[in-house]
Structures are given as C-alpha cells and as structure tokens.
Design a protein around this motif. Structure first.
Motif, PDB file in Angstrom:
ATOM      1  N   UNK A  81       0.831  -1.205   0.000  1.00  0.00           N
ATOM      2  CA  UNK A  81       0.000   0.000   0.000  1.00  0.00           C
ATOM      3  C   UNK A  81       0.868   1.260   0.000  1.00  0.00           C
ATOM      4  N   UNK A  82       1.995   1.203   0.708  1.00  0.00           N
ATOM      5  CA  UNK A  82       2.918   2.350   0.719  1.00  0.00           C
ATOM      6  C   UNK A  82       3.462   2.618  -0.677  1.00  0.00           C
ATOM      7  N   UNK A  83       3.872   1.561  -1.371  1.00  0.00           N
ATOM      8  CA  UNK A  83       4.425   1.722  -2.717  1.00  0.00           C
ATOM      9  C   UNK A  83       3.355   2.226  -3.670  1.00  0.00           C
ATOM     10  N   UNK A  84       2.151   1.729  -3.527  1.00  0.00           N
ATOM     11  CA  UNK A  84       1.052   2.203  -4.377  1.00  0.00           C
ATOM     12  C   UNK A  84       0.838   3.699  -4.218  1.00  0.00           C
ATOM     13  N   UNK A  85       0.830   4.159  -2.967  1.00  0.00           N
ATOM     14  CA  UNK A  85       0.649   5.590  -2.713  1.00  0.00           C
ATOM     15  C   UNK A  85       1.837   6.399  -3.229  1.00  0.00           C
ATOM     16  N   UNK A  86       3.036   5.833  -3.100  1.00  0.00           N
ATOM     17  CA  UNK A  86       4.231   6.509  -3.606  1.00  0.00           C
ATOM     18  C   UNK A  86       4.145   6.707  -5.117  1.00  0.00           C
ATOM     19  N   UNK A  87       3.723   5.672  -5.821  1.00  0.00           N
ATOM     20  CA  UNK A  87       3.622   5.778  -7.278  1.00  0.00           C
ATOM     21  C   UNK A  87       2.533   6.762  -7.693  1.00  0.00           C
ATOM     22  N   UNK A  88       1.435   6.785  -6.974  1.00  0.00           N
ATOM     23  CA  UNK A  88       0.389   7.762  -7.267  1.00  0.00           C
ATOM     24  C   UNK A  88       0.912   9.184  -7.083  1.00  0.00           C
ATOM     25  N   UNK A  89       1.705   9.376  -6.026  1.00  0.00           N
ATOM     26  CA  UNK A  89       2.279  10.703  -5.789  1.00  0.00           C
ATOM     27  C   UNK A  89       3.243  11.089  -6.907  1.00  0.00           C
ATOM     28  N   UNK A  90       4.077  10.134  -7.342  1.00  0.00           N
ATOM     29  CA  UNK A  90       5.029  10.421  -8.414  1.00  0.00           C
ATOM     30  C   UNK A  90       4.319  10.727  -9.730  1.00  0.00           C
ATOM     31  N   UNK A  91       3.136  10.154  -9.899  1.00  0.00           N
ATOM     32  CA  UNK A  91       2.377  10.360 -11.135  1.00  0.00           C
ATOM     33  C   UNK A  91       1.474  11.583 -11.067  1.00  0.00           C
ATOM     34  N   UNK A  92       1.711  12.457 -10.109  1.00  0.00           N
ATOM     35  CA  UNK A  92       0.963  13.705 -10.067  1.00  0.00           C
ATOM     36  C   UNK A  92       1.213  14.511 -11.340  1.00  0.00           C
ATOM     37  N   UNK A  93       2.394  14.295 -11.928  1.00  0.00           N
ATOM     38  CA  UNK A  93       2.673  14.836 -13.262  1.00  0.00           C
ATOM     39  C   UNK A  93       2.990  13.662 -14.180  1.00  0.00           C
ATOM     40  N   UNK A  94       2.758  13.772 -15.480  1.00  0.00           N
ATOM     41  CA  UNK A  94       2.957  12.642 -16.394  1.00  0.00           C
ATOM     42  C   UNK A  94       4.385  12.109 -16.336  1.00  0.00           C
ATOM     43  N   UNK A  95       4.504  10.784 -16.289  1.00  0.00           N
ATOM     44  CA  UNK A  95       5.803  10.130 -16.164  1.00  0.00           C
ATOM     45  C   UNK A  95       5.889   8.946 -17.113  1.00  0.00           C
ATOM     46  N   UNK A  96       7.055   8.754 -17.705  1.00  0.00           N
ATOM     47  CA  UNK A  96       7.323   7.506 -18.419  1.00  0.00           C
ATOM     48  C   UNK A  96       7.752   6.455 -17.400  1.00  0.00           C
ATOM     49  N   UNK A  97       7.750   5.221 -17.814  1.00  0.00           N
ATOM     50  CA  UNK A  97       8.183   4.144 -16.918  1.00  0.00           C
ATOM     51  C   UNK A  97       9.639   4.330 -16.511  1.00  0.00           C
ATOM     52  N   UNK A  98      10.491   4.714 -17.443  1.00  0.00           N
ATOM     53  CA  UNK A  98      11.907   4.909 -17.109  1.00  0.00           C
ATOM     54  C   UNK A  98      12.084   6.039 -16.104  1.00  0.00           C
ATOM     55  N   UNK A  99      11.294   7.088 -16.228  1.00  0.00           N
ATOM     56  CA  UNK A  99      11.371   8.191 -15.265  1.00  0.00           C
ATOM     57  C   UNK A  99      10.907   7.732 -13.890  1.00  0.00           C
ATOM     58  N   UNK A 100       9.837   6.959 -13.846  1.00  0.00           N
ATOM     59  CA  UNK A 100       9.352   6.431 -12.581  1.00  0.00           C
ATOM     60  C   UNK A 100      10.370   5.490 -11.957  1.00  0.00           C
ATOM     61  N   UNK A 101      10.989   4.669 -12.777  1.00  0.00           N
ATOM     62  CA  UNK A 101      11.982   3.724 -12.271  1.00  0.00           C
ATOM     63  C   UNK A 101      13.155   4.470 -11.634  1.00  0.00           C
ATOM     64  N   UNK A 102      13.605   5.508 -12.283  1.00  0.00           N
ATOM     65  CA  UNK A 102      14.694   6.318 -11.724  1.00  0.00           C
ATOM     66  C   UNK A 102      14.291   6.912 -10.382  1.00  0.00           C
ATOM     67  N   UNK A 103      13.076   7.425 -10.282  1.00  0.00           N
ATOM     68  CA  UNK A 103      12.617   8.040  -9.029  1.00  0.00           C
ATOM     69  C   UNK A 103      12.491   7.011  -7.918  1.00  0.00           C
TER      70      UNK A 103
END
Length: 298
Positions: free
Chosen positions: A221-243
């Motif tokens: 659940x923590x990771x899910x919320x983290x990814x939702x927060x990171x996707x507050x702006x459009x992200x590619x998978x590679x950008x998300x992976x780096x973050x």
C-alpha cells in the motif's frame, strides 16, 4: 547456514537463502524447492544422505531460479521426480523464459545468470495431477505465475515467496510482484491461516504469520501511494523507475533493473485497473498520470 531444523515429526527445513523444505514418508524424502543453485542441491543431498533419507522428488512451489536452482543436479544424481504447476513447470523446463519475461525481450548475457535462470529440469510432472501422500497445496497468487504453498501432515505450511521478512522489506522495499491484486488477496488469506508452523522462504519460521502478512500488505500500500504521488505529473516508466531507485536508495544493475522494473509495471497495471491512474501516448511516449475528476481534482 544450511542447518537442518525440525518443525514437525516428519517435517524439516534447511535454513538457507531460499529455505528448502523436507517431508518424510515411508519410502523416503520429498523436498519442497531445491535452493538457488547446484551447490544448494549438493548440500541438500548431503543432508539427506547422512540421514539415509532417499530423495523421492522435488515439489517446486514456483519456478524462480532461487527455488529451482538445485533441480538439475538432484535429478541427475538421483533420478528424482520434479513436480510443479503447469505454468511454473514450463519455466522449469525452459528457464530462459524467466529472464525473457522479466526483461520483455531476448535477455542479454548479464541477465543469463544463476539468479534469474536455473539449469533446466529434464522431466517435470504436473503437480495438479496429484500430490504425494500427506501433502496438500494452496494457490498463492501474485508473486509469480502460479505459485503454491504446501502443507504437510504435521500442519506445517511452506509459504514460498508470498511473504518477505522485515529486513528484506526495509532493504529492498519493492519485492517482486507479478499481479498486485492477486498478491493482496493472498495476503488476506494467509493472514488468517492457523497452523503449527509457517515457513516462508525468505523470512523466519513463525507460529503466527499474521503480523508478517500485515507488514507485507503495508509495504504494498505504501508503494502504491508513492507511485500515485510520483504520477501527479505525467511520467514515463523509465522516469518512474529512476525516481523509485532514488527514493529507496537502490543500486541499479541488470538484475535490479528487470526485477524492480517488471514489478513497477505490475503496480502501474494494478493502479490503472483500479481507476487510479490513466495512460496516454504523447510524442511516441507512454505517459502515466493520476486520473483526475472533472474540474481538475484527483
């Protein structure tokens, strides 16, 4: 390491990086998984030989290389049977499927290592056609294609990779998950199981598995919320992976790239199917972002 621990009249496990279960019957011993490589297989066979326990076969909970890595050696030396569910059996027979699936294409040489690709088992029988006497299985969906747990007649559950220990979660955070929805459903089931002992492959054996199930759920659940927060702006998978690697202090190499990267895609699929993320294509890029209600609110 590789200490033999008894948890029932006829049930033991070998304490190693991916625990190996042993269940004794009248004719000999069945292993539950075979460890991460040939050396693990050698050590398991030595333990059996010293106690005059003939090896009858290996029940693979799933096909990950650290659970099937000793299969080929043990089968070659003893002629033992190998049992696995259908999809997992296919990967055990053709181990290149594991790094190919994780990478999403033909795996380059750094991905063809013993951590991601075991030696093939030559003969693999379908576990669903019948278990040895005194054993039963339970589906443990989520971690891999068709993983199962095994319960022995001594009321000991071998839980494979459906749970990870606190130290592993704290160090790596994003443990490998193939199907997040199914994984959460498995945690719901396992949390309420009762047994004499529970033996997860990558956590300490326990009498009460509930606290560890809840800890693993909290991390998902923590990771899910983290990814939702990171996707507050459009992200590619590679950008998300780096973050994600930056946020959790992970070290990038080929193994971690495919394991975390594949798991990240699974989380994105889960959040998309839950209606929490949307995806669009822009300038030949796949972008993931929060699904917003009309008017701009999340």
């Amino acid at each position: 390491m590789y200490e033999l621990i008894q948890v029932g009249e006829r049930t033991y496990y070998i304490d190693c990086p991916a625990k190996i279960g042993i269940h004794l019957c009248r004719e000999g011993a069945w292993l539950i998984d075979s460890g991460n490589d040939k050396e693990a297989g050698k050590k398991a066979l030595r333990i059996l030989t010293e106690r005059s326990w003939p090896l009858l076969g290996i029940i693979n909970t799933h096909s990950n290389a650290d659970h099937a890595g000793g299969n080929a050696y043990l089968q070659e030396k003893t002629g033992c049977r190998i049992l696995a569910t259908g999809m997992e059996g296919a990967v055990i027979r053709y181990p290149v499927l594991e790094p190919s699936f994780l990478y999403g294409g033909y795996p380059c040489k750094p991905l063809k290592n013993k951590f991601l690709m075991a030696q093939p088992g030559r003969r693999v029988e379908n576990l669903e056609q019948g278990l040895p006497e005194g054993l039963e299985l339970m589906r443990l969906g989520g971690h891999f294609f068709d993983m199962v747990g095994i319960r022995t007649s001594d009321d000991v559950w071998f839980l494979a990779d459906c749970l990870f220990g606190e130290e592993i979660l704290r160090k790596y955070h994003m443990s490998f998950i193939y199907d997040v929805k199914a994984y959460l459903e498995t945690l719901d089931t396992v949390e309420h199981l009762k047994a004499q002992w529970f033996v997860p492959a990558h956590a300490e054996a326990a009498r009460d598995i509930g606290p560890l199930a809840r800890l693993n759920r909290e991390k998902v659940l923590e990771i899910s919320e983290t990814l939702l927060s990171l996707c507050d702006k459009p992200q590619t998978i590679e950008e998300l992976l780096r973050e994600v690697f930056k946020l959790y202090g992970l070290a990038m190499d080929f193994n971690q790239y495919v394991l975390v990267g594949s798991t990240l895609r699974s989380y994105l699929s889960y959040l998309y199917d839950q209606g929490k993320l949307c995806a669009r294509f822009d300038d030949s890029r796949l972008l993931w972002e929060i699904r917003r209600e009309p008017g701009g609110d999340k």
